[in-house]
Enzyme design. Sequence first.
Site, PDB file in Angstrom:
ATOM      1  N   GLU B  29       0.849  -1.197   0.000  1.00  0.00           N
ATOM      2  CA  GLU B  29       0.000   0.000   0.000  1.00  0.00           C
ATOM      3  C   GLU B  29       0.884   1.247   0.000  1.00  0.00           C
ATOM      4  OE1 GLU B  29      -2.079  -0.965   3.592  1.00  0.00           O
ATOM      5  OE2 GLU B  29      -2.798  -2.812   2.679  1.00  0.00           O
ATOM      6  N   GLU B  58      -4.159  -6.676   2.467  1.00  0.00           N
ATOM      7  CA  GLU B  58      -2.905  -7.292   2.933  1.00  0.00           C
ATOM      8  C   GLU B  58      -2.821  -8.774   2.564  1.00  0.00           C
ATOM      9  OE1 GLU B  58      -4.749  -5.291   4.805  1.00  0.00           O
ATOM     10  OE2 GLU B  58      -3.441  -3.598   5.248  1.00  0.00           O
ATOM     11  N   PHE B  81       3.263  -1.110   8.302  1.00  0.00           N
ATOM     12  CA  PHE B  81       3.424  -1.385   9.732  1.00  0.00           C
ATOM     13  C   PHE B  81       3.484  -2.910   9.886  1.00  0.00           C
ATOM     14  CE2 PHE B  81       1.616   2.833   9.848  1.00  0.00           C
ATOM     15  CZ  PHE B  81       2.168   3.431  10.980  1.00  0.00           C
ATOM     16  N   ALA B  82       4.375  -3.385  10.738  1.00  0.00           N
ATOM     17  CA  ALA B  82       4.468  -4.836  10.959  1.00  0.00           C
ATOM     18  C   ALA B  82       3.122  -5.393  11.410  1.00  0.00           C
ATOM     19  CB  ALA B  82       5.536  -5.154  12.003  1.00  0.00           C
ATOM     20  N   ASP B  83       2.403  -4.574  12.179  1.00  0.00           N
ATOM     21  CA  ASP B  83       1.086  -4.992  12.693  1.00  0.00           C
ATOM     22  C   ASP B  83       0.142  -5.372  11.549  1.00  0.00           C
ATOM     23  OD1 ASP B  83       1.347  -3.238  15.598  1.00  0.00           O
ATOM     24  OD2 ASP B  83       2.376  -2.484  13.825  1.00  0.00           O
ATOM     25  N   PHE B  84       0.249  -4.659  10.426  1.00  0.00           N
ATOM     26  CA  PHE B  84      -0.673  -4.890   9.307  1.00  0.00           C
ATOM     27  C   PHE B  84      -0.466  -6.265   8.674  1.00  0.00           C
ATOM     28  CE2 PHE B  84      -1.129  -0.055   8.207  1.00  0.00           C
ATOM     29  CZ  PHE B  84      -1.567   0.174   9.496  1.00  0.00           C
ATOM     30  N   MET B  86      -0.512  -8.917  10.076  1.00  0.00           N
ATOM     31  CA  MET B  86      -1.451  -9.878  10.691  1.00  0.00           C
ATOM     32  C   MET B  86      -2.664 -10.113   9.791  1.00  0.00           C
ATOM     33  SD  MET B  86       0.204 -10.041  13.568  1.00  0.00           S
ATOM     34  CE  MET B  86       1.229  -9.019  14.611  1.00  0.00           C
ATOM     35  N   HIS B 127      -0.171  -0.273  16.037  1.00  0.00           N
ATOM     36  CA  HIS B 127       0.816   0.338  15.131  1.00  0.00           C
ATOM     37  C   HIS B 127       2.210   0.343  15.757  1.00  0.00           C
ATOM     38  CE1 HIS B 127      -2.859   2.013  13.330  1.00  0.00           C
ATOM     39  NE2 HIS B 127      -2.159   2.319  12.262  1.00  0.00           N
TER      40      HIS B 127
END
Lengths: 328, 338
Positions: B29, B58, B81-84, B86, B127
Site C-alpha cells: 500500500e 494485505e 506497519f508490521a502490525d498490518f 497480521m 501500530h
Amino acid sequence: MELSKELLIDLYTTMVRIRRCDEKVIECLFAGKLITFYHSCQGQEAPGTALGRSLRKDDYLYYNHRGHGLPKVLPKGMSPKTFIAEHYGRATGAAKGYAGFHNCDIEIGIPGMGGMVGGEATLAAGTALACKLRGKGQVTANMFGDGATGRGPFHEAMLMSATWKLPLIWCVENNRYQQWTCISLTHPKEDLADFAHGYGIPSAVVDGQDVIACYEALQPAIERARAGKGPTLLEFKTYRFRPHVEGFPDFSVQCEGGCRPEFEVEEWKKRDPIKLMEATLLEKGVLTEADIERIHREATEEMEEADRFSADSPWPDPKGLDQALYAD
Amino acid sequence: MREIKYMDAINEAMKEEMSRDETVYLIGEDVSQDIWGTSCDLFEMFGSERVRDTAISEAAIIGSAVGAAIAGYRPVVNTMFADFAMCGADELLHKAAKWRFTHGGKIRIPMVVRAPAGGYSRLGPEHSQCPESLFMRTPGLKIAMPSTPYDAKGLLKTAIRDNNPVIFLEHKNLMGHTGPVPEEEYLVPFGVADIKREGTDVTVVATGFMVSLAQEVAEVLQQDHDVSLEIVDPRTLEPLDLDTILASVRKTKHLVVVDEETSRCGPAAEIGMLVMENAFDYLDAPIKRVAAANYPIPGGYLEQFVLPQPQAMADAVAAVLGREKLDLQGKVVAKGAM
C-alpha cells in the site's frame, strides 16, 4: 463449438479415471491403508476435467480439497500413482509424503493446495501476475468451492486480478454445501457468478454436470486471459454424491432429519457427469458399448496398479526434513 | 567511510537489487511513497510495473507475493506497519512459511516481507508491535532485524537473494539513524551475529532498536559504574547464531537478553532457554530478560510503562552481577518517554 472425436473420448476417459481413482482411494481408506482423511469428488468430475484438459503444461492450476484436487490434477497430467502414494504417506507421493493430501507438481504447473478453504486465491493472483510479467501467454486457473467465496482473501484476490487485468480463470464449483451448511443459509443469492459484476469482469453460469458445456465455457475465458484482457469468473453448478468427508454421515443440520435429503442426492445422481457423457457419445456414435467397457476396465486396472505401486513404495526418510523446510 | 541514514540504506539495497535482478519487484500500500522514507526515487526509476501500489488488501499483497515467488519472481512486500501483516496471517504463516515443506521441498518461495516494526512513537497497540515471536515459532521463515544502516543494507540485499521467505523487521525508530555504509557493494550473511560492543562483565543480547539503546546504557555503565557490557546483536533470529552468543556467555558468565517483543514467549525466552540448555555451567547467575510488559502497547503517556526502558536494562545488569543498583540517573532516555 465442434469438439473433435479424440477430445470427446479424452474428456470421457479422464472422468472415468477420476471416478475409479476416487473409488480406489475410498476403498483403501476403509481398508485401513490410507494414512489420512478423504473428501470424495464423485459427481464433480466434469468442471476440473474440462479445465485440466484445456490448460497448457506451462499454465498454472490451483485447486481445492474436493477429491484433494483429483478432478483437476489428474486432467492436468498428474499420475494416479503419485496421487495415491501421497495418501499412503510414501516418498513417491506427489508431495514426497510430507502432506498426505496436498499434491504438488510444479513441473506440470501444479503449485499445490493449502489447508484453508479459499486460501489459494491470493496465490493464484500472484502467479497470474508472474504470468503477465513474463509475457509468454501463460495463464493461471483457480478452481474452488462455493464455500471459498465467503472468505475475504478471495475477494481481495478478485479485486486485484480485475484491477490489474491478470490472466486468471476463476472457476467456482457450486455444489451448494460448504461442509454441511447449505448455501441458502450463507449467501443471499444462489448464483455466485454474480460476484463478477462488482469487479467488472465477465462471468457465466455453466452446467457443471455436462463436461462439453464446461469445456465450451472455458475456452473464451482462457483465450481472454491469454490475450491479456483479464480474468473471468465461471460458476459450475454441480453436486457431490457422497458426504463432505468419508466416514461421517451426510450431515446437513438445517434439513429435516439432520442430513442432506436423499431425494436431492438421488435427483442429482440422475445427472451423473459420466453417464451423461456416455449417453452423448453413444448417441453420436463416437463410442460403442464395447469401447466403454474397455475404458472402465483399463481405468480400474490403472488404479489397481497405482495402489500396488503406492503400497510397495518406501516411507519418506526423516533426514529430509531440513531440506524440505528451507531451500539452499 | 561515508555515513547515511538507515532509511537510505534500505533504499540503496532496493535500488541495487532491483537493478541487478528484473524479477525483483516491490508491492504494497503506497509503496511508491512509503511513509518511512525508504522509497524515494524507486517509482521514478522502475515504474508502476515494479513498484506496485495496491488496494488495502494485505492478504492479497502477501498471498500474491507467495504465488509470484512460486512462479519464479522475487517480490518484496512492504506492509507499512508490521502490525498490518497480521491481516495476511494465513498467507504469511501458512502459505509463505509452510508451502515448500508441505509440498516436499518441490517449490521455492523467494520473497521478502518488509515489516516496519516497533514502538516508542506513541502510535498505540496496533501500530507499535515488534511481533518477531510469531515468526520465530513458525519454521519456514527467516527473520532479519537490522539495528544499523550497515546491517539494514547488507541484510536486505541478502534477504532478496535468499530462496526462502524472509521477514525483514526494519525498525521505525531507526529510520533516521545514521551510520557508516561503504560505497562499494557488500552483503551481510544470515546467521552471523555481530558483536556491537566488546566487554567483559555481562553479555547483553539485543536486537533491532534495543541494540542502540543497550549501547547507550553500556556507555553510562562503563563511565559511571565501571561495568563492562558485551553487546551481541544476532542480526537474524532465524537462522540464529547461537555459537557467538554462547562464546560471549562463556567469557562474561552473565547474560541479559533484551528485546522489544512482549516478554511472554518472546525471543528473550527462547534465547535464554537455549543458553540454559547449552551453557548453564558457565553462568554465575540466573539469566535476566528485559522485554515489553505483558500488556498491549498503550498509546500516549502509558507506552513508556510497557516498552523496555534503559533503567530496566541497568537493573537487569545489576541483578545478574549481584549489585545493589546501577543508576543511570536519567542519562539514557528511550524516545517516547515523558
